[in-house]
Design a protein around this motif. Structure first.
Motif, PDB file in Angstrom:
ATOM      1  N   ASP A 257       0.848  -1.190   0.000  1.00  0.00           N
ATOM      2  CA  ASP A 257       0.000   0.000   0.000  1.00  0.00           C
ATOM      3  C   ASP A 257       0.887   1.244   0.000  1.00  0.00           C
ATOM      4  N   VAL A 258       1.919   1.208   0.825  1.00  0.00           N
ATOM      5  CA  VAL A 258       2.842   2.342   0.882  1.00  0.00           C
ATOM      6  C   VAL A 258       4.272   1.869   0.704  1.00  0.00           C
ATOM      7  N   LYS A 278       0.659   1.042  -4.226  1.00  0.00           N
ATOM      8  CA  LYS A 278      -0.461   1.976  -4.315  1.00  0.00           C
ATOM      9  C   LYS A 278       0.029   3.406  -4.208  1.00  0.00           C
ATOM     10  N   ALA A 279       0.952   3.638  -3.286  1.00  0.00           N
ATOM     11  CA  ALA A 279       1.474   4.996  -3.119  1.00  0.00           C
ATOM     12  C   ALA A 279       2.951   4.946  -2.752  1.00  0.00           C
ATOM     13  N   ARG A 296       3.471   9.855  -4.479  1.00  0.00           N
ATOM     14  CA  ARG A 296       2.191  10.450  -4.086  1.00  0.00           C
ATOM     15  C   ARG A 296       2.464  11.558  -3.079  1.00  0.00           C
TER      16      ARG A 296
ATOM     17  N   SER B 241       2.887  10.662 -11.466  1.00  0.00           N
ATOM     18  CA  SER B 241       1.842  10.828 -10.476  1.00  0.00           C
ATOM     19  C   SER B 241       2.041  12.231  -9.926  1.00  0.00           C
ATOM     20  N   GLN B 242       0.980  12.833  -9.442  1.00  0.00           N
ATOM     21  CA  GLN B 242       1.084  14.190  -8.930  1.00  0.00           C
ATOM     22  C   GLN B 242       1.639  14.101  -7.520  1.00  0.00           C
ATOM     23  N   CYS B 243       2.839  14.607  -7.321  1.00  0.00           N
ATOM     24  CA  CYS B 243       3.437  14.509  -5.986  1.00  0.00           C
ATOM     25  C   CYS B 243       2.986  15.684  -5.126  1.00  0.00           C
ATOM     26  N   GLU B 244       2.504  15.324  -3.945  1.00  0.00           N
ATOM     27  CA  GLU B 244       2.128  16.363  -2.982  1.00  0.00           C
ATOM     28  C   GLU B 244       3.326  16.539  -2.045  1.00  0.00           C
ATOM     29  N   LEU B 262      -1.044  10.255   5.298  1.00  0.00           N
ATOM     30  CA  LEU B 262      -1.097   8.819   4.998  1.00  0.00           C
ATOM     31  C   LEU B 262      -2.377   8.207   5.552  1.00  0.00           C
ATOM     32  N   LEU B 267      -3.850   4.964   3.658  1.00  0.00           N
ATOM     33  CA  LEU B 267      -2.703   4.146   3.242  1.00  0.00           C
ATOM     34  C   LEU B 267      -2.042   3.487   4.449  1.00  0.00           C
ATOM     35  N   LEU B 268      -2.281   4.045   5.629  1.00  0.00           N
ATOM     36  CA  LEU B 268      -1.735   3.407   6.848  1.00  0.00           C
ATOM     37  C   LEU B 268      -2.903   2.968   7.718  1.00  0.00           C
TER      38      LEU B 268
END
Ligand SMILES: Cc1cc2nc3c(=O)[nH]c(=O)nc-3n(C[C@H](O)[C@H](O)[C@H](O)COP(=O)(O)OP(=O)(O)OC[C@H]3O[C@@H](n4cnc5c(N)ncnc54)[C@H](O)[C@@H]3O)c2cc1C
Lengths: 319, 268
Positions: A257-258, A278-279, A296, B241-244, B262, B267-268
Motif C-alpha cells: 500500500d505504501v 499503491k502509493a 504520491r 503521479s502528482q506529488c504532494e 497517509l 494508506l496506513l
C-alpha cells in the motif's frame, strides 16, 4: 497448445494464475487450447488443480531431484512441452523463469522472450510487449520460432479466479539428468517480518543513506508499521543491505500500500520493481530526484533529520 | 594448471540516463543517437570482477574478455585490460543489423570455441540496455555445458568450483566442475575494482584480437537466419503521479503532517 509451466505445488500460486490469464487471452485469439505442465515434487497435485481454471489437459512430471541443480528441471520441462505439442510456453519471470526460459527455448528449437508485460494478437501474429532500457521504453516484439518460451513479469496481468472443472492429467516419469552441479549449502534469507513481495508497507533505502546505520532506522520504522525493509542496487553494492532486499528490475517486485523510498533517486530499473505500489512516499534531499515523479507524497529533506521524527510520529499515532 | 576464464562483456548505453532524457530514433526501433554515452554494462562489470578474483586467488591462469559489437566497443575491452584481463577479443559485427540474443550467443559461443581451452565462461545476468537476460544461458546451451545462474562469487577448491549464488530464498553455495557457464548478479563483493594508473596506460597499447563473424564461419545470411525475434517498435511509457510535497523546516511538524496525510489517504 499454450502451455503454462512451473514447479507445481498444492495450489496455483498468484504468478501461475497470472499466467492463466495470459494463456486464456492467447488461446481465445489464436483458437488454441491451454495446457498445464508441472515438474517438481508436487507436480500431480497442481496439475489436478489446474482443471479448476478451465484447463483440460495437464502433464505432471514428479521430479524429486536432490542436487538443487536447474538442469533436471529444464530437461523435464522440455520433455513435457514436447509431449503437449507446445506452441507457446509461459513461465513466471521468477527465480526459476530467469534461468530456465532461454535454455528451454534453445532445447525446444524455439525463441525466448523475458519479462513480458503485455501480449496481443494482430493478423494472427502474436505481439509481445516487454520493458527495455531499464523500463525507459516498451518494445513490441514478434518471435520467429516456435515454441515461444516467454517469462511473464509478476503483477503485469490480473490473476485468474478459480472455478470448477477437471483436467486430464498424464503423469510422466522424470528423466534423470546428472550435471555434477550440486547445492551444498543454503542460507536462509530474511527471517523476521513479512516477505518483501507480500508486505503491505515497504521501507527501502538507497545510496543516500550513506552507510549501514541508516538501515537500522528503516528497520525500526518498518517494524512499527508491520512492514519489510528493501534496498536499491546501489545500497546492496555498498554492502549495507543483503542482495535479497534488492527491489527493482533485477530484485524483488513489490506491491505494498505504501512504499517509502528513502535516499533513492528513482532510477527506472528501481521503479520497475515498485509499479504495483499503491502509493510511493519519497524522502530525498534533492527536489529534482526522479523519484518525486512517481511519488504520491514527498518530503525534500535529509533523511537523518526526518526519520527520527517520523518514527516518533508513528509511535504517537499507534499509541 | 589454472583455469582459462572467458568473460562475455557488452558496452551499453549508460543505464543511468534519466527517463526524462530517453528518446527513440526515427526508425522507432532503437534509442536516439547521442542521448547518453556508453559504458561497460553493470552486470558485465560484476562478471569481470568474479573472473579477476579467480585470477587473484591463483585459480585462473588466464582471463579473456570477448564482445560482439562494433569498433566503439574497443573502449570497454580496454577497460577490461586495464584491470588486468589478459586478452581482449572483438568480434566485429558492424555492418550487420542490431543483433538479437540468439545471434549474439551463437557468435560468442563460436568465439569461445575458437579461443580454445576455455574452462569457465562468465556472463552478466543481463545487459543493461535491452535487458534480454538470455545470452549467458544460450551460450551454455550452445556449448552443451551446465550453467549456474545468479552467481556472486567463485572459488576453486581442488578442481571443484564453489559458487556463492542467489538462491530462491537466500544465498546458496553450489559445487560444480568445469567446463561451466555462470551468469553473475551483483553483491558487495563483486563491485569491479578500479584500474591502477600504470595498467590504464599499458592497456592503451595492448593489442585487441579482431575477428569477424566470417572468421567464425558465419556469413551474413547464416547470421540473419539465427535471429529469434524482431522488434517492431519502441514506445515510451507514461508514468507520472502528482506529488504532494510536504514542506517545512521542522522535521517533527513535517513528520506529523506526513503521517496524518497517509491516514487520510487510508494508506496506513
Ligand atoms: C540491468 C540493470 C538492472 C538494475 N536493477 C536494479 C534493481 O533491481 N534495483 C535497483 O535499485 N537498481 C537497479 N539498477 C541500478 C539503477 O540503475 C541505479 O543505479 C540504482 O537504482 C541507484 O540506486 P540509488 O537510488 O540508491 O542511488 P543514487 O542514484 O545514487 O541515488 C541516491 C539518492 O539519495 C539522495 N540522497 C543523498 N543523500 C541523502 C540524504 N542525506 N537524505 C536524503 N536523500 C539523500 C540523493 O539525492 C539521490 O537521489 C539496475 C541497473 C541495470 C543497468
Amino acid at each position: 497448445m499454450i502451455v503454462i509451466a512451473g514447479r507445481g505445488g498444492q495450489e496455483l500460486s498468484r504468478a501461475q494464475r497470472e499466467l492463466v490469464t495470459v494463456a486464456r487471452r492467447l488461446a481465445g485469439d489464436l483458437g488454441s487450447q491451454v495446457a498445464y505442465l508441472a515438474v517438481g515434487p508436487e507436480a500431480e497435485a497442481a496439475a489436478r488443480r489446474a482443471g479448476a481454471f478451465g484447463i483440460g489437459r495437464a502433464v505432471a512430471i514428479e521430479l524429486n531431484d536432490a542436487s538443487g541443480a536447474v538442469e533436471p528441471i529444464i530437461e523435464n520441462l522440455a520433455q513435457g512441452a514436447r509431449r503437449l505439442g507446445a506452441s507457446v510456453v509461459l513461465l513466471a519471470a521468477d527465480h526459476l523463469g530467469v534461468q530456465a526460459g532461454p535454455r528451454l527455448a534453445a532445447r525446444l528449437g524455439g525463441s525466448a522472450l523475458n519479462d513480458a508485460v503485455d501480449v496481443r494478437v494482430e493478423d494472427g501474429r502474436v505481439i509481445w510487449t516487454r520493458p527495455v532500457f531499464g523500463g525507459k521504453a516498451l518494445a513490441d516484439v514478434v518471435l520467429r520460432r516456435s515454441p515461444a518460451v516467454v517469462t511473464v513479469r509478476s503483477g503485469a496481468f490480473e490473476a485468474a479466479e478459480e472455478g470448477a472443472g477437471e483436467a486430464a492429467v498424464d503423469v510422466l516419469e522424470a528423466v534423470a539428468v546428472d550435471t555434477a552441479v550440486r547445492v551444498v549449502q543454503r542460507e536462509e534469507g530474511r527471517q523476521e517480518g513479512p516477505r518483501l513481495e507480500e508486505a503491505r508497507v515497504v521501507v527501502s533505502g538507497g545510496r543516500g543513506l550513506g552507510g549501514p546505520e541508516g538501515f537500522q532506522r528503516l528497520a525500526e520504522l518498518a517494524e512499527l508499521l508491520g512492514g519489510a525493509v528493501g534496498a536499491s542496487l546501489a545500497a546492496v553494492d555498498e554492502g549495507w543491505a543483503p542482495p535479497e532486499w534488492q527491489v527493482g528490475q533485477t530484485g524483488k517486485m513489490v506491491a505494498p500500500d505504501v512504499y517509502f523510498a528513502v535516499g533513492i533517486s528513482g532510477a527506472s530499473q528501481h521503479l520497475a520493481g515498485i509499479s504495483g505500489a499503491k502509493a510511493v512516499v519519497a524522502i530525498n534531499k534533492n527536489p529534482d530526484a526522479p523519484i518525486f515523479k512517481v511519488a504520491r507524497l514527498g518530503v525534500v529533506m535529509e533523511y537523518e533529520k526526518l526519520l527520527p521524527a517520523l518514527i516518533e510520529a508513528v509511535k504517537r499515532e499507534l499509541a | 594448471m589454472g583455469l582459462h576464464v572467458a568473460v562475455l562483456i557488452k558496452q551499453v548505453l549508460d543505464p543511468e540516463v534519466p527517463a526524462a532524457r530517453f528518446q527513440i530514433d526515427a526508425s522507432g526501433k532503437r534509442p536516439a543517437a547521442g542521448i547518453a554515452g556508453e559504458v561497460l554494462g553493470p552486470y558485465e562489470r560484476n562478471a569481470l570482477e568474479v573472473a579477476l578474483q579467480l585470477k587473484d586467488a591463483g585459480a585462473a591462469e588466464k582471463v579473456s574478455v570477448i564482445t560482439a559489437d562494433g569498433q566503439e566497443a574497443v573502449e570497454s575491452l580496454r577497460k577490461a585490460l586495464a584491470v588486468r584481463a589478459d586478452q581482449a577479443v572483438l568480434v566485429d559485427t558492424s555492418g550487420h543489423d542490431d543483433l538479437d540474443p540468439a545471434q549474439t550467443a551463437e557468435i560468442l559461443a563460436r568465439a569461445v570455441e575458437k579461443l580454445g581451452g576455455v574452462d569457465l565462461v562468465v556472463a552478466g545476468r543481463q545487459a543493461g540496455d535491452w535487458d534480454h537476460g538470455q545470452v549467458g544461458y544460450l551460450v551454455a546451451e550452445r556449448l552443451g555445458w551446465p550453467c549456474v545462474s545468479l552467481v556472486q562469487r567463485a572459488e576453486l577448491d581442488g578442481g571443484v568450483l564453489r559458487l556463492t549464488r542467489q538462491g530462491p530464498d537466500g544465498r546458496e553455495v553450489v559445487e560444480a566442475r568445469p567446463p561451466l557457464v555462470v551468469t553473475v548478479t551483483n553483491d558487495e563483493r563483486n563491485v569491479l575494482r578500479l584500474p591502477r594508473v600504470q595498467d590504464l596506460m599499458a592497456s592503451r597499447r595492448q593489442p585487441i584480437t579482431q575477428w569477424s563473424p566470417a572468421d567464425l564461419g558465419l556469413d551474413a545470411a547464416a547470421l540473419a537466419d539465427l535471429a529469434g525475434g524482431e522488434v517492431l517498435r519502441l514506445r515510451i511509457p507514461e508514468r507520472e503521479s502528482q506529488c504532494e510535497f510536504i514542506s517545512g523546516d521542522d522535521p517533527a511538524e513535517v513528520a506529523a503532517t506526513l503521517v496524518r496525510r497517509l491516514k487520510e489517504l487510508k494508506l496506513l
